[in-house]
Design an enzyme around this catalytic site. Structure first.
Site, short mmCIF file in Angstrom:
data_model
loop_
_atom_site.label_atom_id
_atom_site.label_comp_id
_atom_site.label_asym_id
_atom_site.label_seq_id
_atom_site.Cartn_x
_atom_site.Cartn_y
_atom_site.Cartn_z
N VAL A 278 -15.82 5.88 -6.99
CA VAL A 278 -14.51 5.73 -7.64
C VAL A 278 -14.58 4.68 -8.75
O VAL A 278 -14.04 4.86 -9.83
CB VAL A 278 -13.42 5.38 -6.61
CG1 VAL A 278 -12.09 5.10 -7.29
CG2 VAL A 278 -13.25 6.53 -5.61
N LEU B 236 -17.62 -9.24 -0.82
CA LEU B 236 -16.30 -9.06 -0.21
C LEU B 236 -16.22 -9.61 1.22
O LEU B 236 -15.14 -9.66 1.79
CB LEU B 236 -15.91 -7.58 -0.23
CG LEU B 236 -15.45 -7.06 -1.59
CD1 LEU B 236 -15.20 -5.57 -1.53
CD2 LEU B 236 -14.20 -7.77 -2.07
N TYR C 261 -7.56 1.81 -2.23
CA TYR C 261 -7.83 3.17 -1.76
C TYR C 261 -8.09 3.18 -0.26
O TYR C 261 -8.86 2.37 0.25
CB TYR C 261 -9.04 3.77 -2.51
CG TYR C 261 -8.83 3.77 -4.00
CD1 TYR C 261 -8.02 4.72 -4.61
CD2 TYR C 261 -9.39 2.77 -4.80
CE1 TYR C 261 -7.79 4.70 -5.98
CE2 TYR C 261 -9.16 2.74 -6.17
CZ TYR C 261 -8.36 3.70 -6.76
OH TYR C 261 -8.13 3.66 -8.11
N TYR D 223 -14.44 2.88 11.37
CA TYR D 223 -14.13 2.98 9.94
C TYR D 223 -12.63 3.17 9.72
O TYR D 223 -11.99 2.43 8.97
CB TYR D 223 -14.91 4.14 9.31
CG TYR D 223 -14.47 4.46 7.90
CD1 TYR D 223 -14.72 3.57 6.85
CD2 TYR D 223 -13.80 5.65 7.60
CE1 TYR D 223 -14.30 3.85 5.55
CE2 TYR D 223 -13.39 5.94 6.32
CZ TYR D 223 -13.65 5.04 5.30
OH TYR D 223 -13.22 5.33 4.02
#
Length: 289
Positions: A12, A36, A98, A124
């Site tokens: 993306v 992150l 997202y 997940y």
């Protein structure tokens, strides 16, 4: 306007880098600049750049691997988005993030709407749902865009894997009882651009959670068939395909059987709609040549 995008080489992010040109200065923070899993570093980077918009296009997307490394999945998919949302609120700017069809268990017979109750089957999906909740808890302006079955001409995804394996093997068995909408990363990026333009023009809809996938539906078997058809048109070798149930292809993480998402709310609120998955696939394949 300065637009800060997390993730550099993801499907993306790569499409965003192409399609957001002209909307503002793009600040791309890949893993080298932004870990992150490092909460302090996330805050430092946002405060250093002072963007007018944050787009979180980075995620821990290895669905099966997440089962064996939940801490990493939650650090990247839950804690990091929450911090980005807090920093965005402090700057009085929006966050675009997202999410995924995997927040649902797939037991509903119809497409899922934004008001359906999530029930993720694996780590997940759990980490992505917790990320949505962390963003909402920050109390700022945000768009959470849930998508499904993302593919592109870059990285690791079903399209590229099939294009390779269909030419290498004589026969392939593909799961046929999981239904969803294959969604090109280019579609996601184009829709994101349209949403930003609506916001910049003062025509923003409500902030919140939205579903954003290609139109139509198919199975992984149907998706593989469509990829194979293109190979045959190009005169390339293509394996014979055999449909199988999910039970014949066990994976560490259980997948939802129904991944269909109802995207009508995005059209109603923001006047942004997506192409049919087959049309988007043809456009993506055309770009490969």
């Amino acid at each position: 306007m300065k637009i800060l995008i997390t993730g550099q080489h993801g499907q993306v992010s790569l499409e965003l880098q192409q399609r957001l040109q002209g909307l503002g200065e793009l600040v791309i923070l890949g893993r080298d600049q932004l870990d992150l899993a490092d909460a302090d570093l996330i805050r430092q980077q946002v405060r250093a750049h002072r963007p007018g918009l944050i787009i979180n296009a980075a995620a821990h997307t290895a669905v099966d691997l997440a089962e064996s490394e939940p801490d990493a999945a939650f650090a990247i998919n839950t804690i990091a988005p929450g911090i980005l949302a807090e920093e965005a609120k402090a700057l009085s700017i929006p966050l675009i993030h997202y999410s995924t069809d995997y927040v649902f268990d797939g037991s509903k017979p119809a497409p899922y709407t934004e008001s359906d109750t999530p029930n993720p089957l694996g780590v997940y999906g759990q980490s992505k749902l917790a990320g949505e909740q962390a963003i909402a808890a920050a109390g700022g302006e945000y768009l959470i865009l849930r998508t499904s079955w993302v593919y592109s001409g870059h990285g690791k995804n079903f399209l590229l894997t099939m294009q390779r394996l269909l030419q290498e093997k004589a026969q392939m068995r593909i799961v046929a009882d999981q239904i969803g909408a294959p969604t090109w990363a280019g579609t996601i990026a184009s829709s994101t651009r349209a949403l930003i333009q609506q916001w910049q023009a003062g025509k923003a809809g409500d902030w919140g959670v939205y579903h954003l996938t290609a139109q139509g539906e198919t199975s992984w078997f149907g998706f593989a068939q469509a990829i194979g058809e293109q190979l045959r048109i190009e005169g390339k070798a293509c394996a014979e395909l055999e449909p199988i149930p999910s039970s014949a292809y066990p994976t560490p993480a259980k997948r939802p059987l129904n991944s269909r998402l109802d995207c009508s709310r995005l059209q109603q609120q923001w006047h942004v709609s997506q192409p049919h998955w087959q049309d988007a696939l043809h456009e993506c394949l055309a770009k490969q040549h």
